[in-house]
Enzyme design. Structure first.
Site, PDB file in Angstrom:
ATOM      1  N   SER A  21       0.955  -1.114  -0.001  1.00  0.00           N
ATOM      2  CA  SER A  21       0.007   0.130   0.057  1.00  0.00           C
ATOM      3  C   SER A  21       0.921   1.224   0.149  1.00  0.00           C
ATOM      4  CB  SER A  21      -0.991   0.007   1.391  1.00  0.00           C
ATOM      5  OG  SER A  21      -0.222  -0.083   2.464  1.00  0.00           O
ATOM      6  N   ASP A  33       3.102 -18.696 -11.572  1.00  0.00           N
ATOM      7  CA  ASP A  33       2.621 -20.126 -11.305  1.00  0.00           C
ATOM      8  C   ASP A  33       3.803 -21.114 -10.801  1.00  0.00           C
ATOM      9  OD1 ASP A  33       3.941 -21.494 -13.743  1.00  0.00           O
ATOM     10  OD2 ASP A  33       2.188 -20.510 -14.869  1.00  0.00           O
ATOM     11  N   TYR A  76       7.167 -22.095 -12.707  1.00  0.00           N
ATOM     12  CA  TYR A  76       8.394 -20.964 -12.564  1.00  0.00           C
ATOM     13  C   TYR A  76       9.159 -21.482 -11.203  1.00  0.00           C
ATOM     14  CZ  TYR A  76      10.341 -16.352 -13.199  1.00  0.00           C
ATOM     15  OH  TYR A  76      11.272 -15.315 -13.356  1.00  0.00           O
TER      16      TYR A  76
END
Length: 144
Positions: free
Chosen positions: A64, A82, A85
């Site tokens: 943030s 995913d 990798y």
């Protein structure tokens, strides 16, 4: 509890830490100093690679405070890593575009991730009418 193998590419960054009860997002840190001019694109190396379990993926998003502190945005909004990798040289990176001149230092907390189970297999069924309440099709109020 899932165990995930992790490889660190730098001794300079703090090790990842899961803080139970605070948040299930885990901070990632820059493993190399990167200087950017306004409008430049870079891949920020995050200094880690992981072997995610089959059927899981990591979602990577800015913290943030990333824009406020560094003036960068992540052009793909959320990155998805995913389980394929997972090689020895598959260091995670965060794509950024600088909105102002900035420097990201080694060990700066630049983004965060969480591990998610892959979406189950689904099949779409076309229909002329949906049974749910009609909310106007925009946001939470249906009004623009």
């Amino acid at each position: 509890m899932q165990k995930i193998k992790i490889k660190y590419f730098s001794e300079e960054i703090e090790k990842l830490d899961y803080i139970d009860g605070k948040s299930d997002w885990i901070d990632l840190r820059a493993s190399k100093e990167v200087s950017l001019k306004k409008g430049e694109f870079a891949l920020i190396p995050l200094g880690v690679a992981m072997e995610l379990p089959e059927g899981y993926e990591a979602h990577v998003a800015p913290r943030s405070s990333t824009y406020k502190n560094f003036g960068v945005i992540q052009p793909n909004s959320v990155g998805v890593i995913d389980c394929s990798y997972c090689g020895d040289n598959d260091m995670w990176q965060m794509p950024v575009i600088a909105m102002r001149d900035t420097v990201i230092h080694v060990n700066d907390r630049i983004c965060q991730f969480r591990i998610m189970e892959n979406q189950p297999k689904i099949q779409f069924e076309e229909t002329a009418h949906l049974e749910g309440a009609d909310r106007g099709g925009f946001g939470t109020t249906g009004k623009q």
